[in-house]
Design a protein around this motif. Structure first.
Motif, short mmCIF file in Angstrom:
data_model
loop_
_atom_site.label_atom_id
_atom_site.label_comp_id
_atom_site.label_asym_id
_atom_site.label_seq_id
_atom_site.Cartn_x
_atom_site.Cartn_y
_atom_site.Cartn_z
N ARG A 94 0.87 -1.18 0.00
CA ARG A 94 0.00 0.00 0.00
C ARG A 94 0.91 1.23 0.00
NH1 ARG A 94 -2.88 -3.70 -0.72
NH2 ARG A 94 -4.87 -4.24 0.27
N LYS A 96 2.53 4.74 -0.34
CA LYS A 96 2.22 6.17 -0.36
C LYS A 96 3.28 6.89 0.46
CE LYS A 96 -2.82 5.67 -0.67
NZ LYS A 96 -4.09 5.78 0.10
N TRP A 99 2.90 11.51 4.37
CA TRP A 99 1.79 12.42 4.65
C TRP A 99 0.50 12.05 3.93
CZ3 TRP A 99 6.36 13.49 2.29
CH2 TRP A 99 6.33 13.81 0.92
N LYS A 100 0.55 11.06 3.06
CA LYS A 100 -0.66 10.59 2.39
C LYS A 100 -1.05 9.18 2.85
CE LYS A 100 -0.07 13.31 -1.85
NZ LYS A 100 0.05 13.25 -3.33
N MET A 101 -0.23 8.54 3.64
CA MET A 101 -0.52 7.18 4.08
C MET A 101 -1.56 7.19 5.18
SD MET A 101 2.19 4.22 5.24
CE MET A 101 2.88 4.17 3.58
N THR A 102 -2.61 6.42 5.00
CA THR A 102 -3.69 6.36 5.98
C THR A 102 -3.40 5.28 7.03
OG1 THR A 102 -4.95 4.69 4.76
CG2 THR A 102 -5.32 7.02 4.18
N ASP A 103 -4.17 5.33 8.11
CA ASP A 103 -4.08 4.28 9.12
C ASP A 103 -4.34 2.91 8.49
OD1 ASP A 103 -3.69 6.33 10.90
OD2 ASP A 103 -5.60 6.07 11.96
N GLU A 104 -5.32 2.87 7.59
CA GLU A 104 -5.68 1.60 6.94
C GLU A 104 -4.53 1.09 6.07
OE1 GLU A 104 -9.12 3.62 8.42
OE2 GLU A 104 -7.60 4.34 6.99
N ASP A 105 -3.85 1.99 5.36
CA ASP A 105 -2.69 1.60 4.55
C ASP A 105 -1.61 1.00 5.43
OD1 ASP A 105 -3.81 2.65 2.18
OD2 ASP A 105 -2.95 4.63 2.57
N ASP A 107 -1.87 -0.22 8.65
CA ASP A 107 -2.26 -1.42 9.38
C ASP A 107 -2.36 -2.64 8.47
OD1 ASP A 107 -2.37 0.09 11.67
OD2 ASP A 107 -4.56 0.30 11.67
N ASN A 154 5.21 1.83 5.65
CA ASN A 154 4.59 0.62 6.21
C ASN A 154 5.41 -0.63 5.88
OD1 ASN A 154 3.95 0.83 3.47
ND2 ASN A 154 1.72 0.89 3.81
#
Length: 303
Positions: A94, A96, A99-105, A107, A154
């Motif tokens: 995932r 990114k 600053w664009k990486m989400t929690d979902e990305d 985890d 991640n």
């Protein structure tokens, strides 16, 4: 090399590197548990191995949870009566920038790579200790975990964590005769096809079937099959005394990664204030700064 007395689980082995590991283990005689999230992909991998005279069964489940780890070990026991080798290869991307990486990305990747390695190895070790005759842990890392890689907070974090766990497991499991090693493969897969630096060479490989020497030798990148031999070797009795190590393999290159070591040291009676550090920095540390990211031949980076 004879692995006919071995039973191995290879996570994420329906295709790509995982399938190459499973096929090579089977070619040397090991019975293999194939794992994938897709039934058709897993069944095709099993069919390919059995058609070549190997032994294989499939466990279809997403890696990460303890439940899946238990299913994988149970699959080996139910089909072949024991477990000798756990290869933790399953992974997702995932990518990114931070600053664009989400929690979902974050985890999702850590859950499959890091947690999935932990749960599968823990379950395998429970079985190894019960059997009482050792075992092999082969955890798949990445150069990104060793050197970092742009856009992969991640993935790099998870792969670095895997190598850290392997070093700990090597200490904890040595008395039980269980080895734990990490392998950082570099191969043309769906995960590397999108890297701009390699894209033109990979496209040409699809036409010619070959990669140029600068890729195979200098970069150490080849096909998934090129990376499979180290897994079969580490699974074998020949590697009984090798533990806590991290290997790099790809193309025509095999290498051993160093462990982190202190590279520059200073002492100051009573400890260091910020001013003390500022005074010592240019004398002791400034010329010992480590680089980040992978280093590639100038011929590639200049393009």
């Amino acid at each position: 090399m004879d692995l006919s007395n071995k039973v191995a689980v290879v996570t994420g082995s329906g295709q790509g590197l995982g399938l190459a590991y499973a096929k090579d283990l089977a070619r040397h005689g090991a019975a293999v548990v194939i794992n994938d999230v897709n039934h058709a992909t897993a069944d095709a991998a099993v069919a390919e191995i059995t058609a070549a005279g190997g032994r294989a069964v499939a466990v279809v489940a997403p890696v990460g949870s303890t439940e899946t780890a238990q299913k994988l070990v149970a699959g080996a026991i139910d089909a072949f009566g024991r477990l000798d080798v756990m290869v933790t290869n399953a992974g997702i991307l995932r990518d990114k920038v931070l600053w664009k990486m989400t929690d979902e990305d974050f985890d999702a990747v850590v859950g499959v790579h890091l947690r999935g390695t932990f749960t599968c190895v823990r379950e395998a070790v429970l079985k190894f200790r019960e059997q009482g005759d050792g075992g092999r842990i082969i955890a798949i890392g990445s150069p990104a975990g060793q050197r970092g890689n742009f856009g992969q907070t991640n993935y790099s974090g998870a792969k670095a964590g895997i190598v850290g766990m392997v070093r700990t497991w090597a200490m904890e499991l040595q008395r039980a005769g269980i080895t734990a090693n990490a392998v950082c493969p570099v191969a043309v897969t769906a995960m590397t096809e999108t890297v701009p630096l390699f894209a033109p060479y990979i496209e040409k490989m699809k036409e010619t079937g070959e990669l140029p020497p600068i890729i195979r030798h200098e970069v150490g990148m080849g096909t998934p099959d090129d990376a499979a031999g180290i897994v079969s070797f580490l699974a074998s009795d020949e590697a009984a005394d090798i533990t806590g190590q991290t290997f790099s393999i790809g193309g025509d290159r095999l290498a051993l990664w160093s462990h982190p070591e202190l590279t520059a040291t200073a002492f100051h009676d009573g400890g260091f204030t910020a001013d003390d550090i500022a005074a010592q920095w240019p004398i002791v540390f400034a010329d010992r700064i480590e680089s980040v990211g992978e280093k590639f031949p100038e011929e590639l980076t200049a393009q």
